[in-house]
Every structure is written in C-alpha cells, then in structure tokens.
Design an enzyme around this catalytic site. Structure first.
Site, short mmCIF file in Angstrom:
data_model
loop_
_atom_site.label_atom_id
_atom_site.label_comp_id
_atom_site.label_asym_id
_atom_site.label_seq_id
_atom_site.Cartn_x
_atom_site.Cartn_y
_atom_site.Cartn_z
N ASP A 288 -65.58 -18.77 6.60
CA ASP A 288 -64.81 -17.63 6.11
C ASP A 288 -63.33 -17.86 6.41
O ASP A 288 -62.84 -17.55 7.50
CB ASP A 288 -65.28 -16.33 6.77
CG ASP A 288 -64.64 -15.10 6.13
OD1 ASP A 288 -63.61 -15.25 5.44
OD2 ASP A 288 -65.18 -13.99 6.32
N HIS B 40 -57.62 -13.20 8.80
CA HIS B 40 -58.07 -13.47 10.15
C HIS B 40 -57.25 -14.54 10.86
O HIS B 40 -57.58 -14.93 11.99
CB HIS B 40 -59.55 -13.88 10.13
CG HIS B 40 -60.42 -12.91 9.41
ND1 HIS B 40 -60.66 -11.64 9.88
CD2 HIS B 40 -61.09 -13.00 8.23
CE1 HIS B 40 -61.44 -10.99 9.02
NE2 HIS B 40 -61.71 -11.80 8.02
N ILE C 299 -57.24 -9.74 12.37
CA ILE C 299 -58.42 -9.10 12.94
C ILE C 299 -59.57 -10.12 13.02
O ILE C 299 -59.57 -11.13 12.31
CB ILE C 299 -58.87 -7.87 12.14
CG1 ILE C 299 -59.26 -8.26 10.70
CG2 ILE C 299 -57.78 -6.81 12.13
CD1 ILE C 299 -59.86 -7.12 9.88
N GLY D 279 -65.62 -9.37 10.60
CA GLY D 279 -66.72 -8.44 10.84
C GLY D 279 -68.03 -9.18 11.10
O GLY D 279 -68.85 -8.76 11.93
#
Length: 297
Positions: free
Chosen positions: A199, A204, A219, A222
């Site tokens: 990902d 990120h 961040i 998830g």
C-alpha cells in the site's frame, strides 16, 4: 461522470496473481510491529525469522491485490473521497509462509445512502492457491464512497433501491468492561515500513499529501491497525498460532498516527468467538470498532 450502478454490478471479477516468499512474510509482520519482543518471546519470533516461519492470517489482505481500480475514470467513482469503511478476513486454510496465489475480486453490492450521505460499496476478494486451486481466504471489504451518493435518485435518509440485499449489520460491542487488554506501541516510522507490503498511498508517507487532505502529518494505514488488532487476538486466544485464527472483522472509525500506543480491548463471546475494539491511549479515541474474532479454541 456519475457512478453507473448497472455497469459496476455487471463487471467481470478483477483478477491478480502474486508469488511471495519468506522475506515478504517477515516484512509484513515487521510492518505491524511484530518482533519488538522477539528476543524474549517465541510467539513473536515465529513470524519474523525463517526457522519454522508462519504467515500472519491478515497478510492475505495484501496478497494478489487488484490495485486501486476505483481510480479508473470509466467507473465514475470520486476516488479522492473514498474511505475504507470495514474489512473481514475469513481463512479457509492456513496461509503458507511462501507460495503463489491468485485472486478474483467481485463487487457484491452498492447501497445508495443519498446525495448528502454517499454510498457503500461491498466487494469480496477470493484468494486461491495458484497451483492447487484451493481457496485460502475470502476477504470482504466495504468502501464508503462519500462523493457518489444519490445515483439512484435518493436524497433523504433511506437507502436507495440500487442495492443487492441489506447492508451487513455490525457486530455489537459489549457494554461490560473488557476482559482482556493488550497495550501495543506503534513506531514513528511504522507506516514507512508497512507500505513496503504493497500500500504505497502517499498519505502514509508524504507530509504535504497528508496536509492536503486535512491531517497534520501522515497517518498509519488502517490495514496496519487492523493487522495489529488481529495479532493481539491471535496472541490472546490462539497462543500465537496463526493456524487457529479463522475470521477477523472490524470497522474503521478514526485514524492512527505512527508512534501512538494502541489499546486492544477484547471480550470472549462463547467458545471460539470474541468481540474486540481498539482505542488510542492518551486521546482515548476508538479507531477500530465492531471487531469480531472466530478461532479454533
């Protein structure tokens, strides 16, 4: 270009194939923070060291991934407003620590919540052993399409007629005090490590991209929080044996910033079943909710 429900529901499955090895398996576990206690804990070591290596069950979620198909303009999806809403991983057989897999991803349903509320798209990715054809895992994913509500003419609070059955009902979180609590630290560079498992969304990694969508800094993925929670459940209920975890469901409710400490709260709900949620210590915000675990007891 508006979302075309009939075209999306009529799509042939997206397909993908991937070969992976022990290095990929260890890198995925390290991206979740597994291994921080490997010197003293064999349950950590079995996921980050080639001797007797096991693959974490949630690694099925990053294998043979079809990519961000929602970004393709012909589908009419406003991909900049897409959020990952929920995830379910069902293991039909243990995931090998290396091998070759293929996948088929099919859209199951699209629920119109109205022009002001967006839409929910559900898809299932079936992961097969590329050699034997056996099904290893079924991965169900819910996407919140914030920019695509109202495609069926719905403008109020009711779901549109353009859907296939009812939307999944979330697992209820017990109101009683958690019976098991795991405190799991994340590392400041953890998102940079986790993204190497596939990902590579710049949200990120790149502070400028993070600020452009309203965050002070990048961040954590998830799916990294999801994997950490599953690892905690694996430790709590399966003695760290990945072969015993059969299912893990959760909904995403708030972002995690790398370096924050997670508090994984769990409740037994009968033999081989448990409920779970995750909050960030310090700001006490729930970041993963409606968690559900099924395991071989």
């Amino acid at each position: 270009m508006a979302l075309d429900y009939d075209m999306l529901m009529g799509l042939a499955p997206f397909t993908a194939q991937q070969n992976y090895d022990a290095r990929d398996t260890m890198l995925y576990a390290l991206g979740l923070g597994v291994g921080q206690a490997a010197v003293d804990n064999a349950a950590h070591l079995r996921f980050v060291y080639e001797k007797d290596l096991q693959a974490l069950p949630t690694m099925a979620g990053v294998l043979a991934y079809p990519g961000m198909w929602v970004t393709q303009p012909q589908y009419g999806i406003d991909w900049r407003k897409v959020l990952h809403a929920e995830q379910s991983t069902e293991l039909l057989k243990p995931l090998p620590s290396s091998g070759s897999v293929r996948s088929e991803t099919k859209i199951d349903a699209i629920h119109d919540k109205g022009a002001a509320k967006g839409a929910l798209l559900y898809q299932t990715r079936t992961v097969f052993d590329a050699h034997s054809g056996e099904v290893i895992a079924r991965i169900r994913q819910g996407l919140f399409l914030r920019g695509n509500g109202g495609f069926s003419g719905v403008s109020g609070d009711k779901s549109g007629s353009h859907s296939s059955g009812a939307a999944p009902v979330p697992h209820a979180t017990p109101e009683r005090t958690a019976e098991l609590i795991f405190s799991v630290p994340t590392r400041p560079e953890q998102a940079l490590l986790y993204r190497l498992s596939g990902d590579i969304n710049p949200l990120h990694a790149d502070p400028e991209v993070a600020r452009s969508v309203g965050f002070d800094k990048p961040i954590l993925h998830g799916m990294a929080t999801y994997g950490i929670a599953a690892w905690a459940a694996l430790t709590a209920f399966c003695e760290g044996d990945s072969r015993r975890l059969k299912r893990f469901d959760a909904r995403f409710s708030s972002p995690v910033f790398p370096g924050e400490k997670l508090r994984v709260e769990m409740w037994r709900e009968g033999r081989g079943r448990a409920a779970l949620q995750v909050r960030v210590s310090g700001r006490e915000e729930i970041v993963l909710k409606n968690g559900w675990v099924e395991f071989e007891d």
